[in-house]
Design a protein around this motif. Structure first.
Motif, mmCIF file in Angstrom:
data_model
loop_
_atom_site.group_PDB
_atom_site.id
_atom_site.type_symbol
_atom_site.label_atom_id
_atom_site.label_comp_id
_atom_site.label_asym_id
_atom_site.label_seq_id
_atom_site.Cartn_x
_atom_site.Cartn_y
_atom_site.Cartn_z
ATOM 1 N N LEU A 219 58.162 -11.849 27.096
ATOM 2 C CA LEU A 219 57.817 -13.338 27.148
ATOM 3 C C LEU A 219 57.655 -13.554 25.573
ATOM 4 O O LEU A 219 56.990 -12.726 24.850
ATOM 5 N N THR A 220 58.167 -14.557 24.992
ATOM 6 C CA THR A 220 58.006 -15.153 23.788
ATOM 7 C C THR A 220 57.302 -16.395 23.905
ATOM 8 O O THR A 220 57.934 -17.391 24.404
ATOM 9 N N VAL A 221 56.270 -16.533 23.153
ATOM 10 C CA VAL A 221 55.444 -17.768 23.414
ATOM 11 C C VAL A 221 56.264 -18.588 22.170
ATOM 12 O O VAL A 221 56.119 -18.183 20.574
ATOM 13 N N LEU A 222 56.730 -19.723 22.109
ATOM 14 C CA LEU A 222 57.081 -20.694 21.274
ATOM 15 C C LEU A 222 56.131 -21.308 20.649
ATOM 16 O O LEU A 222 55.390 -21.698 21.039
ATOM 17 N N PRO A 223 56.168 -21.510 19.236
ATOM 18 C CA PRO A 223 55.019 -21.903 18.215
ATOM 19 C C PRO A 223 55.158 -23.530 18.677
ATOM 20 O O PRO A 223 55.984 -24.222 18.623
ATOM 21 N N ASN A 224 53.931 -24.071 18.520
ATOM 22 C CA ASN A 224 53.545 -25.328 17.962
ATOM 23 C C ASN A 224 52.338 -25.551 17.418
ATOM 24 O O ASN A 224 51.738 -24.662 17.053
ATOM 25 N N ALA A 225 51.704 -26.806 17.528
ATOM 26 C CA ALA A 225 50.382 -26.995 16.654
ATOM 27 C C ALA A 225 49.405 -26.416 16.935
ATOM 28 O O ALA A 225 48.575 -26.114 16.150
ATOM 29 N N ASN A 226 49.375 -26.034 18.396
ATOM 30 C CA ASN A 226 48.003 -25.052 18.880
ATOM 31 C C ASN A 226 48.314 -23.737 18.813
ATOM 32 O O ASN A 226 47.176 -23.076 19.318
ATOM 33 N N THR A 227 49.475 -23.080 19.135
ATOM 34 C CA THR A 227 49.711 -21.806 19.277
ATOM 35 C C THR A 227 50.982 -21.150 18.240
ATOM 36 O O THR A 227 51.686 -22.058 18.187
ATOM 37 N N PRO A 228 50.484 -20.070 17.645
ATOM 38 C CA PRO A 228 51.301 -19.346 16.954
ATOM 39 C C PRO A 228 52.443 -18.700 17.945
ATOM 40 O O PRO A 228 52.013 -18.504 19.164
ATOM 41 N N GLN A 229 53.492 -18.256 17.217
ATOM 42 C CA GLN A 229 54.533 -17.261 18.048
ATOM 43 C C GLN A 229 53.950 -16.120 18.214
ATOM 44 O O GLN A 229 53.339 -15.730 17.503
ATOM 45 N N GLN A 230 54.494 -15.690 19.641
ATOM 46 C CA GLN A 230 53.758 -14.280 20.157
ATOM 47 C C GLN A 230 54.754 -13.671 20.806
ATOM 48 O O GLN A 230 55.556 -14.516 21.519
ATOM 49 N N GLU A 231 54.656 -12.533 20.978
ATOM 50 C CA GLU A 231 55.664 -11.723 22.031
ATOM 51 C C GLU A 231 55.031 -10.578 22.647
ATOM 52 O O GLU A 231 54.169 -10.048 22.098
ATOM 53 N N PHE A 232 55.561 -10.572 24.076
ATOM 54 C CA PHE A 232 54.603 -9.550 25.002
ATOM 55 C C PHE A 232 55.695 -8.853 25.498
ATOM 56 O O PHE A 232 56.404 -9.644 26.442
ATOM 57 N N GLN A 233 55.752 -7.636 25.896
ATOM 58 C CA GLN A 233 56.573 -6.760 26.575
ATOM 59 C C GLN A 233 55.859 -6.811 27.937
ATOM 60 O O GLN A 233 54.669 -6.308 28.030
ATOM 61 N N LEU A 234 56.844 -6.892 28.897
ATOM 62 C CA LEU A 234 56.375 -6.769 30.134
ATOM 63 C C LEU A 234 56.333 -5.459 30.823
ATOM 64 O O LEU A 234 57.176 -4.630 30.325
ATOM 65 N N ASN A 235 55.706 -5.039 31.938
ATOM 66 C CA ASN A 235 55.748 -3.686 32.465
ATOM 67 C C ASN A 235 55.803 -3.847 34.004
ATOM 68 O O ASN A 235 55.340 -4.914 34.581
ATOM 69 N N GLU A 236 56.386 -3.010 34.553
ATOM 70 C CA GLU A 236 56.337 -2.970 35.947
ATOM 71 C C GLU A 236 55.183 -3.080 36.660
ATOM 72 O O GLU A 236 54.284 -2.653 36.377
ATOM 73 N N GLY A 237 55.122 -3.829 37.653
ATOM 74 C CA GLY A 237 53.842 -4.291 38.267
ATOM 75 C C GLY A 237 53.571 -5.762 38.126
ATOM 76 O O GLY A 237 54.412 -6.320 38.197
ATOM 77 N N ILE A 238 52.129 -6.051 38.330
ATOM 78 C CA ILE A 238 51.803 -7.426 38.455
ATOM 79 C C ILE A 238 50.991 -7.441 36.841
ATOM 80 O O ILE A 238 50.193 -7.021 36.588
ATOM 81 N N SER A 239 51.539 -8.718 36.194
ATOM 82 C CA SER A 239 50.723 -9.061 35.016
ATOM 83 C C SER A 239 50.422 -10.481 35.357
ATOM 84 O O SER A 239 50.959 -11.714 36.033
ATOM 85 N N ILE A 240 49.093 -10.916 34.960
ATOM 86 C CA ILE A 240 48.570 -12.365 34.906
ATOM 87 C C ILE A 240 48.391 -12.777 33.349
ATOM 88 O O ILE A 240 47.911 -12.078 32.501
ATOM 89 N N VAL A 241 49.171 -13.595 33.270
ATOM 90 C CA VAL A 241 49.418 -14.737 31.847
ATOM 91 C C VAL A 241 48.426 -15.726 31.796
ATOM 92 O O VAL A 241 48.429 -16.611 32.703
ATOM 93 N N GLY A 242 47.703 -15.815 30.553
ATOM 94 C CA GLY A 242 46.984 -16.944 30.568
ATOM 95 C C GLY A 242 46.360 -17.149 29.054
ATOM 96 O O GLY A 242 46.600 -16.066 28.234
ATOM 97 N N ARG A 243 45.495 -18.056 28.998
ATOM 98 C CA ARG A 243 44.899 -18.342 27.664
ATOM 99 C C ARG A 243 43.831 -17.278 27.316
ATOM 100 O O ARG A 243 43.008 -16.905 28.136
ATOM 101 N N LYS A 244 43.760 -16.704 25.899
ATOM 102 C CA LYS A 244 42.742 -15.816 25.695
ATOM 103 C C LYS A 244 41.288 -16.652 25.528
ATOM 104 O O LYS A 244 41.382 -17.663 25.035
ATOM 105 N N ALA A 245 40.540 -15.786 26.211
ATOM 106 C CA ALA A 245 38.998 -16.376 26.078
ATOM 107 C C ALA A 245 38.249 -15.401 25.967
ATOM 108 O O ALA A 245 38.546 -14.190 26.088
ATOM 109 N N LYS A 246 36.781 -15.791 25.924
ATOM 110 C CA LYS A 246 35.879 -14.812 25.698
ATOM 111 C C LYS A 246 35.544 -13.953 26.920
ATOM 112 O O LYS A 246 35.449 -12.599 26.921
ATOM 113 N N THR A 247 35.864 -14.385 28.146
ATOM 114 C CA THR A 247 35.918 -13.849 29.315
ATOM 115 C C THR A 247 37.549 -13.540 29.663
ATOM 116 O O THR A 247 38.074 -14.474 30.199
#
Length: 171
Positions: free
Chosen positions: A67-95
């Motif tokens: 997954l490649t996160v496209l940059p905008n005013a609120n978000t820098p570009q980021q890239e995440f390699q996926l792995n076999e199985g289940i991944s939950i994707v969301g906003r980084k938070a303290k919890t």
């Protein structure tokens, strides 16, 4: 003994390389229970190395997407390699409720916005299944809303919109 860091939860591990069975391609992290892929270094290289710690790089499986996160005013570009199985994707938070946490100021993205499940197909490749994870602000897949219970198969170049953040899927 070699030092290894889990690429998922970053826990440091000491591994006795002589006890790794021949031909094994991965092992489970004792903390997060996700697979840690192995790539083997040439035996001669290991003996000649003066380093106390050898790095075992994650093996990139062909056909597993990223997954490649496209940059905008609120978000820098980021890239995440996926792995076999289940991944939950969301906003980084303290919890942390996601295992792929996107660094963003986009509050319209949930902390556990989407679910991606990767399964091996009979031909040796992978299927990537996308569904909304009961997010408050819908998920768009190539411009169309994913309804509750919908599951779509991701293809190379697909775009996913979570809140105001755009993510591109690539194989």
């Amino acid at each position: 003994m070699i030092s290894v860091k889990c690429p998922h939860c970053r826990v440091g591990l000491k591994v006795d390389e002589t006890k790794i069975p021949e031909g094994i391609e991965s092992f489970k992290c004792p903390k997060c229970k996700r697979e840690i892929p192995l790539s083997y270094l040439d035996h001669k290289l290991r003996q000649d190395s003066d380093a106390e710690t050898l790095v075992i790089s994650p093996k990139k499986d062909s056909g597993i997407g990223r997954l490649t996160v496209l940059p905008n005013a609120n978000t820098p570009q980021q890239e995440f390699q996926l792995n076999e199985g289940i991944s939950i994707v969301g906003r980084k938070a303290k919890t942390f409720t996601a295992n792929i946490c996107i660094q963003t100021e986009d509050k319209t993205m949930s902390r556990s916005h989407i679910r991606i499940e990767i399964k091996k197909n009979p031909k040796g490749g992978y299927f990537h299944y996308l569904s909304d994870n009961n997010s408050k602000n819908n998920t768009l897949y190539n411009g169309k809303r994913i309804k509750d219970g919908d599951v779509v198969v991701l293809k190379d170049g697909d775009e996913i919109v979570m809140g105001r953040t755009i993510i591109r899927f690539n194989e």
